[in-house]
Design a protein around this motif. Structure first.
Motif, PDB file in Angstrom:
ATOM      1  N   GLN A 171       0.381  -0.955   0.046  1.00 17.26           N
ATOM      2  CA  GLN A 171      -0.046   0.059   0.245  1.00 17.26           C
ATOM      3  C   GLN A 171       0.688   1.335  -0.124  1.00 17.26           C
ATOM      4  O   GLN A 171       0.331   2.062   0.617  1.00 17.26           O
ATOM      5  N   GLN A 172       2.283   0.936  -0.437  1.00 19.11           N
ATOM      6  CA  GLN A 172       3.106   2.977  -0.455  1.00 19.11           C
ATOM      7  C   GLN A 172       2.679   2.933  -1.504  1.00 19.11           C
ATOM      8  O   GLN A 172       1.914   2.791  -2.362  1.00 19.11           O
ATOM      9  N   ARG A 173       3.071   4.589  -1.205  1.00 23.06           N
ATOM     10  CA  ARG A 173       2.938   5.092  -1.819  1.00 23.06           C
ATOM     11  C   ARG A 173       3.056   4.753  -4.137  1.00 23.06           C
ATOM     12  O   ARG A 173       4.299   4.332  -4.083  1.00 23.06           O
ATOM     13  N   GLY A 174       2.046   4.436  -4.593  1.00 19.63           N
ATOM     14  CA  GLY A 174       2.602   3.993  -5.777  1.00 19.63           C
ATOM     15  C   GLY A 174       2.493   2.821  -5.936  1.00 19.63           C
ATOM     16  O   GLY A 174       2.340   1.981  -7.639  1.00 19.63           O
ATOM     17  N   TYR A 196     -12.251   5.708  -0.064  1.00 15.21           N
ATOM     18  CA  TYR A 196     -10.325   6.136   0.781  1.00 15.21           C
ATOM     19  C   TYR A 196      -9.522   6.188  -0.972  1.00 15.21           C
ATOM     20  O   TYR A 196      -9.995   5.623  -1.517  1.00 15.21           O
ATOM     21  N   ILE A 197      -8.831   7.804  -1.080  1.00  7.05           N
ATOM     22  CA  ILE A 197      -8.637   7.877  -2.437  1.00  7.05           C
ATOM     23  C   ILE A 197      -7.226   7.907  -1.380  1.00  7.05           C
ATOM     24  O   ILE A 197      -7.167   9.564  -1.008  1.00  7.05           O
ATOM     25  N   PRO A 198      -6.205   7.230  -1.771  1.00  6.72           N
ATOM     26  CA  PRO A 198      -4.353   7.635  -1.272  1.00  6.72           C
ATOM     27  C   PRO A 198      -4.301   8.579  -1.930  1.00  6.72           C
ATOM     28  O   PRO A 198      -4.486   9.058  -3.232  1.00  6.72           O
ATOM     29  N   ALA A 199      -3.472   9.592  -1.428  1.00  4.08           N
ATOM     30  CA  ALA A 199      -2.456  10.937  -2.219  1.00  4.08           C
ATOM     31  C   ALA A 199      -2.262   9.909  -3.508  1.00  4.08           C
ATOM     32  O   ALA A 199      -1.223   8.611  -3.596  1.00  4.08           O
ATOM     33  N   THR A 255      -4.451   9.840  10.295  1.00  4.47           N
ATOM     34  CA  THR A 255      -4.875   8.207  10.617  1.00  4.47           C
ATOM     35  C   THR A 255      -4.248   7.379   9.787  1.00  4.47           C
ATOM     36  O   THR A 255      -4.285   6.016   9.338  1.00  4.47           O
ATOM     37  N   GLU A 256      -3.795   8.553   8.476  1.00  3.49           N
ATOM     38  CA  GLU A 256      -4.069   7.588   6.732  1.00  3.49           C
ATOM     39  C   GLU A 256      -2.584   6.566   7.037  1.00  3.49           C
ATOM     40  O   GLU A 256      -3.007   5.650   6.544  1.00  3.49           O
ATOM     41  N   PRO A 257      -1.582   6.265   7.558  1.00  9.96           N
ATOM     42  CA  PRO A 257      -0.745   5.588   8.155  1.00  9.96           C
ATOM     43  C   PRO A 257      -1.289   4.542   8.283  1.00  9.96           C
ATOM     44  O   PRO A 257      -1.362   2.970   8.224  1.00  9.96           O
ATOM     45  N   ILE A 258      -2.253   4.481   9.700  1.00 13.63           N
ATOM     46  CA  ILE A 258      -3.170   3.277  10.139  1.00 13.63           C
ATOM     47  C   ILE A 258      -4.044   2.483   8.712  1.00 13.63           C
ATOM     48  O   ILE A 258      -4.123   1.846   9.251  1.00 13.63           O
ATOM     49  N   LEU A 259      -4.308   3.808   8.678  1.00 16.27           N
ATOM     50  CA  LEU A 259      -5.607   2.981   7.433  1.00 16.27           C
ATOM     51  C   LEU A 259      -4.801   2.128   6.727  1.00 16.27           C
ATOM     52  O   LEU A 259      -5.323   0.953   5.841  1.00 16.27           O
ATOM     53  N   ARG A 260      -3.753   2.934   5.462  1.00 15.92           N
ATOM     54  CA  ARG A 260      -3.179   1.849   4.528  1.00 15.92           C
ATOM     55  C   ARG A 260      -2.252   0.193   5.206  1.00 15.92           C
ATOM     56  O   ARG A 260      -2.488  -0.591   4.638  1.00 15.92           O
ATOM     57  N   ASP A 277      -3.094  -2.822   3.996  1.00 14.40           N
ATOM     58  CA  ASP A 277      -1.718  -4.604   3.729  1.00 14.40           C
ATOM     59  C   ASP A 277      -2.439  -5.283   4.188  1.00 14.40           C
ATOM     60  O   ASP A 277      -2.659  -6.326   3.451  1.00 14.40           O
ATOM     61  N   VAL A 278      -3.144  -5.248   5.352  1.00 16.73           N
ATOM     62  CA  VAL A 278      -2.605  -6.529   6.103  1.00 16.73           C
ATOM     63  C   VAL A 278      -4.061  -7.179   5.129  1.00 16.73           C
ATOM     64  O   VAL A 278      -4.215  -7.900   5.517  1.00 16.73           O
ATOM     65  N   MET A 279      -4.899  -6.366   5.280  1.00 23.75           N
ATOM     66  CA  MET A 279      -6.274  -7.284   4.857  1.00 23.75           C
ATOM     67  C   MET A 279      -6.017  -7.291   3.826  1.00 23.75           C
ATOM     68  O   MET A 279      -6.871  -8.866   3.128  1.00 23.75           O
TER      69      MET A 279
END
Length: 84
Positions: free
Chosen positions: A4-7, A22-25, A49-54, A58-60
């Motif tokens: 889920q890292q950027r890109g 949810y729309i990532p940066a 909260t974005e790092p927690i959501l990302r 990732d885990v899901m």
């Protein structure tokens, strides 16, 4: 979708989370720019909260991939032998 890292993975596209979207940066943005969460109104920028959501996404995604792999594997290696 494991990364889920950027890109990478789902970070490049919107993800539906129940009634929310949810729309990532964008990948080229600095770390201080967060993604957004929307539901029937203006988007809310996620900062703390974005790092927690990302991480949650990732885990899901990893769980989903593991379950799909196990599900497919269990059908191909079935202990059931049809009678003729």
């Amino acid at each position: 979708m494991a990364s889920q890292q950027r890109g990478g993975g789902a970070a490049g596209h919107a993800v539906t989370l129940g009634p929310y979207t949810y729309i990532p940066a964008p990948a080229h943005c600095s770390a201080s720019v967060g993604g957004t969460l929307t539901k029937d109104g203006p988007p809310v920028t996620l900062r703390a909260t974005e790092p927690i959501l990302r991480h949650f996404l990732d885990v899901m995604a990893e769980l989903e991939e593991d379950l799909a792999r196990r599900w497919i594997g269990s059908h191909s290696a079935s202990g059931f032998t049809p009678t003729k």
